[in-house]
Design a protein around this motif. Structure first.
Motif, mmCIF file in Angstrom:
data_model
loop_
_atom_site.group_PDB
_atom_site.id
_atom_site.type_symbol
_atom_site.label_atom_id
_atom_site.label_comp_id
_atom_site.label_asym_id
_atom_site.label_seq_id
_atom_site.Cartn_x
_atom_site.Cartn_y
_atom_site.Cartn_z
ATOM 1 N N UNK A 180 -2.983 -9.023 -2.418
ATOM 2 C CA UNK A 180 -3.949 -8.917 -3.501
ATOM 3 C C UNK A 180 -4.614 -10.287 -3.645
ATOM 4 N N UNK A 181 -5.890 -10.383 -3.262
ATOM 5 C CA UNK A 181 -6.595 -11.650 -3.296
ATOM 6 C C UNK A 181 -7.271 -11.864 -4.652
ATOM 7 N N UNK A 182 -7.294 -13.093 -5.149
ATOM 8 C CA UNK A 182 -7.966 -13.355 -6.425
ATOM 9 C C UNK A 182 -9.482 -13.249 -6.284
ATOM 10 N N UNK A 204 0.870 -1.161 0.000
ATOM 11 C CA UNK A 204 0.000 0.000 0.000
ATOM 12 C C UNK A 204 0.909 1.213 0.000
ATOM 13 N N UNK A 205 0.554 2.225 -0.728
ATOM 14 C CA UNK A 205 1.357 3.438 -0.771
ATOM 15 C C UNK A 205 0.481 4.619 -0.350
ATOM 16 N N UNK A 247 4.402 6.391 2.287
ATOM 17 C CA UNK A 247 4.769 5.330 3.226
ATOM 18 C C UNK A 247 4.310 4.002 2.646
ATOM 19 N N UNK A 248 5.124 2.969 2.820
ATOM 20 C CA UNK A 248 4.807 1.655 2.269
ATOM 21 C C UNK A 248 4.441 0.684 3.388
#
Length: 101
Positions: free
Chosen positions: A29-31, A17-18, A23-24
């Protein structure tokens, strides 16, 4: 129940996430999994599978579940899908033998 497509083997991916301040933080990431019942012409019955939306479009594009399983690799398929593939090929082989006789 695992978050993995039974036909293509697609699973969760990892990324960041940005934020606006750049900030990271880690994220997954779910299908896009859907519970569907696909009809097999060779078996003459429906098969319940948990597959991604992209796999469902691919099954339609290739001409149905039987054609998709015939082209797919065994390493990508789940145990349930492998059973269906073997049953379909068994019926196909029996039909080919009876046609030759």
């Amino acid at each position: 129940m695992s978050r993995r497509c039974e036909l293509t083997g697609v699973g969760p991916m990892v990324g960041n996430n940005s934020s606006h301040a750049n900030n990271k933080t880690k994220r997954r990431y779910l299908p896009n999994l859907n519970d569907v019942t696909l009809q097999s012409e060779a078996l003459g019955r429906g098969v319940k599978l948990r597959i991604t939306a992209a796999a469902l479009r691919t099954v339609d594009h290739r001409g149905g579940l039987d054609a998709f399983l015939a082209k797919s690799k065994d390493t990508e398929l789940s145990a349930n899908a492998l059973k269906v593939k073997k049953a379909i090929s068994k019926i196909g082989n029996a039909a080919a033998l009876s046609a030759d006789a």
